[in-house]
Write a protein that holds these residues in place. Structure first.
Motif, PDB file in Angstrom:
ATOM      1  N   GLY A 121     -33.282  -7.089 -54.728  1.00 15.90           N
ATOM      2  CA  GLY A 121     -34.563  -7.732 -54.969  1.00 15.90           C
ATOM      3  C   GLY A 121     -34.639  -8.483 -56.272  1.00 15.90           C
ATOM      4  N   ASP A 122     -33.516  -8.605 -56.993  1.00 14.01           N
ATOM      5  CA  ASP A 122     -33.484  -9.376 -58.235  1.00 14.01           C
ATOM      6  C   ASP A 122     -32.080  -9.936 -58.395  1.00 14.01           C
ATOM      7  OD1 ASP A 122     -31.939  -7.198 -59.068  1.00 14.01           O
ATOM      8  OD2 ASP A 122     -33.596  -6.261 -60.141  1.00 14.01           O
ATOM      9  N   LEU A 123     -31.746 -10.415 -59.587  1.00 14.14           N
ATOM     10  CA  LEU A 123     -30.437 -11.028 -59.828  1.00 14.14           C
ATOM     11  C   LEU A 123     -29.456 -10.073 -60.491  1.00 14.14           C
ATOM     12  CD1 LEU A 123     -31.459 -14.632 -60.989  1.00 14.14           C
ATOM     13  CD2 LEU A 123     -30.701 -13.872 -58.724  1.00 14.14           C
ATOM     14  N   THR A 124     -29.758  -8.785 -60.522  1.00 10.89           N
ATOM     15  CA  THR A 124     -28.847  -7.809 -61.109  1.00 10.89           C
ATOM     16  C   THR A 124     -27.647  -7.611 -60.198  1.00 10.89           C
ATOM     17  OG1 THR A 124     -30.703  -6.680 -62.172  1.00 10.89           O
ATOM     18  CG2 THR A 124     -28.639  -5.462 -61.980  1.00 10.89           C
ATOM     19  N   ALA A 125     -26.443  -7.812 -60.763  1.00  9.11           N
ATOM     20  CA  ALA A 125     -25.229  -7.694 -59.961  1.00  9.11           C
ATOM     21  C   ALA A 125     -24.754  -6.254 -59.832  1.00  9.11           C
ATOM     22  CB  ALA A 125     -24.113  -8.548 -60.572  1.00  9.11           C
ATOM     23  N   ALA A 126     -24.978  -5.432 -60.859  1.00  7.39           N
ATOM     24  CA  ALA A 126     -24.495  -4.053 -60.825  1.00  7.39           C
ATOM     25  C   ALA A 126     -25.236  -3.247 -61.886  1.00  7.39           C
ATOM     26  CB  ALA A 126     -22.984  -3.995 -61.060  1.00  7.39           C
ATOM     27  N   VAL A 127     -25.125  -1.930 -61.770  1.00  6.07           N
ATOM     28  CA  VAL A 127     -25.677  -0.997 -62.750  1.00  6.07           C
ATOM     29  C   VAL A 127     -24.519  -0.272 -63.409  1.00  6.07           C
ATOM     30  CG1 VAL A 127     -27.147   1.028 -63.107  1.00  6.07           C
ATOM     31  CG2 VAL A 127     -27.802  -0.715 -61.431  1.00  6.07           C
ATOM     32  N   LEU A 128     -24.521  -0.228 -64.728  1.00  2.00           N
ATOM     33  CA  LEU A 128     -23.454   0.418 -65.488  1.00  2.00           C
ATOM     34  C   LEU A 128     -24.006   1.682 -66.132  1.00  2.00           C
ATOM     35  CD1 LEU A 128     -20.526   0.281 -66.635  1.00  2.00           C
ATOM     36  CD2 LEU A 128     -21.495  -0.892 -68.616  1.00  2.00           C
ATOM     37  N   SER A 129     -23.478   2.844 -65.774  1.00  7.77           N
ATOM     38  CA  SER A 129     -23.882   4.120 -66.362  1.00  7.77           C
ATOM     39  C   SER A 129     -22.860   4.530 -67.412  1.00  7.77           C
ATOM     40  CB  SER A 129     -23.992   5.205 -65.284  1.00  7.77           C
ATOM     41  OG  SER A 129     -24.922   4.835 -64.296  1.00  7.77           O
ATOM     42  N   THR A 130     -23.333   4.919 -68.588  1.00  2.00           N
ATOM     43  CA  THR A 130     -22.421   5.282 -69.669  1.00  2.00           C
ATOM     44  C   THR A 130     -23.038   6.357 -70.545  1.00  2.00           C
ATOM     45  OG1 THR A 130     -21.193   4.447 -71.586  1.00  2.00           O
ATOM     46  CG2 THR A 130     -23.314   3.407 -71.120  1.00  2.00           C
TER      47      THR A 130
ATOM     48  N   ASP B  61     -26.514   7.620 -75.072  1.00  2.00           N
ATOM     49  CA  ASP B  61     -26.175   7.782 -76.482  1.00  2.00           C
ATOM     50  C   ASP B  61     -27.256   7.159 -77.370  1.00  2.00           C
ATOM     51  OD1 ASP B  61     -24.729   6.999 -79.141  1.00  2.00           O
ATOM     52  OD2 ASP B  61     -23.396   8.437 -78.143  1.00  2.00           O
ATOM     53  N   PRO B  62     -27.695   7.840 -78.439  1.00  2.00           N
ATOM     54  CA  PRO B  62     -28.750   7.286 -79.315  1.00  2.00           C
ATOM     55  C   PRO B  62     -28.364   5.970 -79.986  1.00  2.00           C
ATOM     56  CG  PRO B  62     -28.439   9.647 -79.709  1.00  2.00           C
ATOM     57  CD  PRO B  62     -27.320   9.212 -78.818  1.00  2.00           C
ATOM     58  N   ALA B  63     -27.058   5.660 -80.064  1.00  2.00           N
ATOM     59  CA  ALA B  63     -26.636   4.427 -80.734  1.00  2.00           C
ATOM     60  C   ALA B  63     -27.142   3.182 -80.030  1.00  2.00           C
ATOM     61  CB  ALA B  63     -25.105   4.384 -80.826  1.00  2.00           C
ATOM     62  N   TRP B  64     -27.551   3.294 -78.766  1.00  2.00           N
ATOM     63  CA  TRP B  64     -28.062   2.137 -78.042  1.00  2.00           C
ATOM     64  C   TRP B  64     -29.468   1.751 -78.487  1.00  2.00           C
ATOM     65  CZ3 TRP B  64     -25.527  -0.749 -74.258  1.00  2.00           C
ATOM     66  CH2 TRP B  64     -24.291  -0.258 -73.855  1.00  2.00           C
ATOM     67  N   ARG B  65     -30.185   2.661 -79.128  1.00  2.00           N
ATOM     68  CA  ARG B  65     -31.580   2.386 -79.479  1.00  2.00           C
ATOM     69  C   ARG B  65     -31.731   1.242 -80.468  1.00  2.00           C
ATOM     70  NH1 ARG B  65     -35.285   6.074 -77.851  1.00  2.00           N
ATOM     71  NH2 ARG B  65     -34.487   8.024 -76.988  1.00  2.00           N
ATOM     72  N   GLY B  66     -30.807   1.073 -81.375  1.00  2.00           N
ATOM     73  CA  GLY B  66     -30.958   0.075 -82.422  1.00  2.00           C
ATOM     74  C   GLY B  66     -30.484  -1.312 -82.055  1.00  2.00           C
TER      75      GLY B  66
ATOM     76  N   ALA C  70     -37.026   9.855 -66.134  1.00  2.00           N
ATOM     77  CA  ALA C  70     -35.670  10.201 -65.735  1.00  2.00           C
ATOM     78  C   ALA C  70     -35.426  11.695 -65.895  1.00  2.00           C
ATOM     79  CB  ALA C  70     -34.659   9.413 -66.565  1.00  2.00           C
ATOM     80  N   GLY C  71     -34.556  12.230 -65.069  1.00  2.00           N
ATOM     81  CA  GLY C  71     -34.232  13.639 -65.180  1.00  2.00           C
ATOM     82  C   GLY C  71     -33.463  13.957 -66.441  1.00  2.00           C
ATOM     83  N   ARG C  72     -32.870  12.935 -67.070  1.00  2.00           N
ATOM     84  CA  ARG C  72     -32.104  13.163 -68.299  1.00  2.00           C
ATOM     85  C   ARG C  72     -32.907  12.584 -69.450  1.00  2.00           C
ATOM     86  NH1 ARG C  72     -26.581  10.324 -66.776  1.00  2.00           N
ATOM     87  NH2 ARG C  72     -25.909  11.172 -68.781  1.00  2.00           N
ATOM     88  N   PRO C  73     -33.476  13.435 -70.295  1.00  2.00           N
ATOM     89  CA  PRO C  73     -34.292  12.934 -71.405  1.00  2.00           C
ATOM     90  C   PRO C  73     -33.463  12.065 -72.331  1.00  2.00           C
ATOM     91  CG  PRO C  73     -34.639  15.291 -71.069  1.00  2.00           C
ATOM     92  CD  PRO C  73     -33.484  14.895 -70.201  1.00  2.00           C
ATOM     93  N   GLY C  74     -34.085  11.027 -72.852  1.00  2.00           N
ATOM     94  CA  GLY C  74     -33.402  10.141 -73.786  1.00  2.00           C
ATOM     95  C   GLY C  74     -32.654   9.005 -73.137  1.00  2.00           C
ATOM     96  N   MET C  75     -32.695   8.887 -71.818  1.00  2.00           N
ATOM     97  CA  MET C  75     -31.981   7.791 -71.157  1.00  2.00           C
ATOM     98  C   MET C  75     -32.664   6.466 -71.456  1.00  2.00           C
ATOM     99  SD  MET C  75     -30.928   7.318 -67.144  1.00  2.00           S
ATOM    100  CE  MET C  75     -29.635   8.542 -67.271  1.00  2.00           C
TER     101      MET C  75
ATOM    102  N   LEU D 204     -26.492  -7.461 -65.720  1.00  2.00           N
ATOM    103  CA  LEU D 204     -26.050  -6.082 -65.617  1.00  2.00           C
ATOM    104  C   LEU D 204     -27.126  -5.185 -66.230  1.00  2.00           C
ATOM    105  CD1 LEU D 204     -23.287  -4.741 -64.691  1.00  2.00           C
ATOM    106  CD2 LEU D 204     -22.766  -4.584 -67.127  1.00  2.00           C
ATOM    107  N   LEU D 205     -27.474  -4.100 -65.544  1.00  2.00           N
ATOM    108  CA  LEU D 205     -28.367  -3.093 -66.102  1.00  2.00           C
ATOM    109  C   LEU D 205     -27.529  -1.929 -66.593  1.00  2.00           C
ATOM    110  CD1 LEU D 205     -31.495  -2.750 -63.773  1.00  2.00           C
ATOM    111  CD2 LEU D 205     -31.389  -3.666 -66.080  1.00  2.00           C
ATOM    112  N   VAL D 206     -27.751  -1.546 -67.828  1.00  2.00           N
ATOM    113  CA  VAL D 206     -27.008  -0.434 -68.425  1.00  2.00           C
ATOM    114  C   VAL D 206     -27.928   0.772 -68.525  1.00  2.00           C
ATOM    115  CG1 VAL D 206     -25.682   0.357 -70.410  1.00  2.00           C
ATOM    116  CG2 VAL D 206     -25.579  -2.048 -69.732  1.00  2.00           C
ATOM    117  N   LEU D 207     -27.476   1.915 -67.995  1.00  2.65           N
ATOM    118  CA  LEU D 207     -28.168   3.197 -68.161  1.00  2.65           C
ATOM    119  C   LEU D 207     -27.371   3.996 -69.172  1.00  2.65           C
ATOM    120  CD1 LEU D 207     -29.015   4.078 -64.436  1.00  2.65           C
ATOM    121  CD2 LEU D 207     -30.521   3.085 -66.162  1.00  2.65           C
ATOM    122  N   ALA D 208     -27.935   4.145 -70.372  1.00  4.86           N
ATOM    123  CA  ALA D 208     -27.205   4.741 -71.494  1.00  4.86           C
ATOM    124  C   ALA D 208     -27.947   5.968 -72.007  1.00  4.86           C
ATOM    125  CB  ALA D 208     -27.033   3.724 -72.611  1.00  4.86           C
TER     126      ALA D 208
END
Length: 779
Positions: A172-181, A148-153, A113-118, A142-146
């Motif tokens: 191509g799958d059952l993902t309804a949406a992508v959530l960026s935060t 913040d380091p708090a998501w790691r744990g 990703a262009g944003r390190p740590g995503m 739902l796929l979440v693109l996060a």
């Protein structure tokens, strides 16, 4: 046959349904239901008919119809929920929402990703609140693109609330949406006891592996529990190149090893079939808890349970029907598995081991091969042949080293896995003992690293192949034809002779007359995807490298194709991930004398990555400024920019890129990094007359539209090289820029369409050469 037809039909129907949509899938299911009912009625009316063979294949056709009906109905129902109008409208509007969700799998870093740590977090949506305050209750994925380091744990099963912006998924799958935060999640309660226990054991395994060297210490958690967070990118790329990447993820083989160890103990203690199956079942449940019961782990455990069912029934031949039944149930419960490459590889590997390996083993034993060696040869060959079409479709290559590499790896896999599991189990109660067991496990893990590293360096180890579904189907057809044909002794001998002749004839040509690099080359722009990696020759086997691209494997492959064994100077233009993400690949198996960097250190994550690579490779770390000259053999480097630190620009890291003018064999090459209009204008204002003039221009920032016209006029190149990635979302290269260069008579080469590209000095002036992009592959 009937169960196999049911499973294959269900699988293919679910796979097609994921791409066709709910209405088309439901229409197919309805049509199949009618045809199946007619066929079943006809067969029931023909009971007692003397043509038993016709009846048998008729019932196979009915089973296929049932598979289409059941999978079509199940997939259509899930797709209708996925495509709920309320959620789809918010996703298309990229609306800001508040989501209540449940984590489904471990957060995974996105290295490219262009944003390190995503991080990528797979989750199940429970409820969302739209921008107008309206609440929508829906159970969709739902796929979440996060960031913040708090998501790691987070652990699977964790309930939480988060604010973000919805987006449309790729399909191509059952993902309804992508959530960026960019916000941390608000947690509600704690995960289940099983997930907490798994987290404790996994953390204990990581602590036990911490004192080990990076390569085996990072591989061991991947072998045992699929945790690749510490796995060096160079090792990961080696495993991919040698067809051993399946070892880095939890699969049916992991389950088989753990359950097999328990089974050996049970047989040693003379336990009966039912008791042995019960003990193995307990071990299976415990292993699932250890590696966390995510969908991929449950899939692997289901495949492993097939053998237990056959063991308890005392019928080894029941394994194949059990496999077909398991595939059917899994696809009906979760149609998304039909499009998962991991699922396909698990099923095909298991099927290959059940159908092909026993026959090949027995055939080898009849020809005098010792039993142990026959087993060792048959198992990896059968698994590789069965999985080959899927791997070829994904990678666009056919590996020639996969079978021997996996064969050499066989003796080390079981000891490493069993000892790793033991280290994890011991870690909560005896940390020192866990470290000792992990140290024992590191020796077989080290052997696996050595095999992957050496296999990846073999020239001609992979052959290009058409990628995607056409390539997979082509190899499937050839494989089936070959398996049928070799049943005849004459054909078998003919195939063997032709195969050996092809290898003996083609391999020397690939090794000795590959045609790359071209004679007289002065610069090569490597096809590394959306990033930069430029190579300037110093002497045979030695070269200056400017930037390292986004991934280690890509730049390492380019340097191997060029025969570069030593890098006296590695130049980093700036610290964005698309220029430094592959720095470990430059160091892989090569001595790097020094690393030259700009004075600007943004972003710090990229700077830290370069510093760590230089320290581990014992390379000097230097900085430079405009006006400095760095001669390396026949390569003369002059730093032209930035003339002074720039701030407040559209992108300060880009506009503080090192801009170099290299002179190689009398050819001037301008390497512009990611300099945009501000830095280009500043250099133009301070440059001496003719200082920017160059024969070859590495176009700045992958051919973006942010180019200064006066700067381009001052360079006046004959050849322009554009390092750019296929299908990038930035609009690179700019059509307007390409048209402008073309009108000026500049020869433009792009790595996304031409592969590795080179400028070549000839007796008549300057020429270009392109290596080309293998069919089905994206650089």
């Amino acid at each position: 046959m009937r169960l196999a037809g049911l499973a294959v039909a269900a699988w293919l129907t679910a796979l097609a349904g994921l791409h066709l949509g709910s209405r088309t899938t439901l229409l197919v299911a309805g049509t199949a239901a009618g045809l199946t009912a007619i066929g079943a009625a006809h067969l029931l009316g023909c009971l007692g008919h003397p043509r038993a063979v016709a009846r048998r294949y008729g019932w196979v056709a009915v089973a296929v119809g049932l598979g289409v009906v059941c999978a079509g109905a199940a997939t259509a129902a899930r797709l209708a929920v996925r495509d709920a109008p309320a959620i789809r409208a918010l996703a298309e509007q990229r609306a800001p929402i508040t989501a209540d969700l449940v984590v489904r799998d471990d957060p995974r870093p996105i290295r490219s990703a262009g944003r390190p740590g995503m991080l990528l977090v797979s989750s199940e949506l429970v409820r969302l609140t739209g921008p107008d305050g309206r609440r929508i209750h829906a159970s969709v994925r739902l796929l979440v693109l996060a960031t913040d380091p708090a998501w790691r744990g987070l652990l699977p099963g964790q309930r939480l609330t988060v604010d973000g912006r919805l987006g449309v998924p790729r399909g191509g799958d059952l993902t309804a949406a992508v959530l960026s935060t960019n916000d941390p999640p608000e947690r509600h309660g704690a995960p289940s006891w099983a997930q907490r226990a798994a987290g404790t054991l996994r953390t204990g395994l990581q602590r036990a592996c911490a004192p080990l060297p990076d390569d085996p210490g990072g591989l061991l958690p991947g072998l045992v529990v699929g945790d690749t967070s510490r796995l060096p990118p160079a090792v990961e790329a080696d495993f991919q190149a040698t067809g051993m990447t399946h070892l880095n993820a939890v699969s049916g083989s992991n389950v088989a090893i753990v359950v097999g160890a328990v089974l050996l103990l049970a047989r040693w203690s003379r336990a009966g079939p039912w008791l042995a199956a019960a003990l193995c079942g307990v071990a299976l449940v415990g292993f699932v808890i250890l590696v966390r019961p995510s969908p991929s782990v449950v899939r692997a455990a289901t495949m492993g349970a097939i053998g237990l069912a056959a063991l308890a029934a005392g019928r080894p031949r029941a394994a194949l029907p059990a496999l077909a039944a398991a595939v059917t149930v899994l696809v009906l419960v979760d149609p998304e598995l039909a499009g998962d490459p991991g699922f396909a590889l698990s099923v095909l590997a298991t099927g290959g081991l059940l159908l092909l390996a026993p026959r090949w083993r027995d055939g080898l034993r009849r020809r005098g091969v010792p039993p142990g060696l026959a087993e060792a040869l048959a198992v990896p060959a059968a698994a590789q042949l069965a999985c080959g079409p899927v791997v070829a479709g994904i990678s666009g290559t056919v590996s020639l080293v996969a079978v021997p590499a996996n064969l050499l790896a066989v003796p080390a896999i079981a000891p490493a896995t069993v000892l790793g599991v033991l280290a994890a189990m011991v870690s909560p109660i005896w940390p020192a003992g866990a470290e000792f067991v992990a140290w024992l496990a590191s020796w077989p893990a080290w052997w696996l690293v050595v095999i992957a590293r050496q296999g990846a360096r073999l020239p001609g180890g992979t052959l290009p192949w058409p990628g995607g579904v056409p390539g997979a189907l082509l190899l499937t057809g050839l494989t089936m034809a070959l398996l049928i044909a070799v049943r005849r002794p004459l054909v078998r001998r003919l195939v063997a002779v032709v195969g050996v002749a092809a290898v003996l004839g083609a391999l020397p040509v690939r090794l000795l007359a590959a045609g790359w690099p071209p004679a007289g080359w002065v610069v090569v722009a490597c096809a590394v995807g959306q990033g930069d990696a430029l190579v300037l020759p110093v002497d045979p086997g030695r070269a200056v490298v400017v930037d390292a691209g986004p991934e280690p494997g890509a730049v390492d492959g380019c340097l191997r194709r060029l025969g570069v064994r030593e890098v006296p100077l590695l130049v980093i233009s700036h610290f964005h991930a698309d220029h430094v993400g592959g720095v470990a690949g430059v160091f892989r198996g090569r001595r790097v004398g020094a690393v030259l960097t700009p004075s600007s250190t943004d972003p710090e994550s990229g700077r830290d990555l370069v510093r760590a690579a230089a320290n581990s490779g014992r390379a000097a770390l230097l900085t430079t400024v405009a006006g400095a000259r760095h001669p390396v053999g026949g390569v003369d480097l002059l730093v032209l920019g930035p003339p002074y630190p720039l701030a407040g620009t559209r992108s300060d890291p880009n506009n503080n890129s090192l801009v170099l003018r290299a002179t190689v064999a009398g050819v001037r090459i301008l390497l512009a990094g990611d300099a945009e209009t501000e830095e280009q204008h500043a250099m133009l204002a301070r440059a001496a007359p003719g200082q920017l003039r160059a024969d070859v221009l590495k176009v700045a920032h992958h051919g973006s539209a942010y180019q200064d016209q006066g700067f381009l006029d001052a360079v006046r190149p004959t050849v322009a090289l554009v390092p750019v990635g296929t299908g990038n979302t930035y609009g690179h290269p700019s059509p307007g820029l390409l048209a402008q260069l073309g009108r000026g008579g500049v020869r433009v080469l792009r790595t996304d369409t031409d592969g590795d590209v080179a400028a070549v000095r000839t007796g008549g002036g300057l020429a270009v050469a392109r290596r080309g992009v293998p069919a089905g592959r994206q650089p």
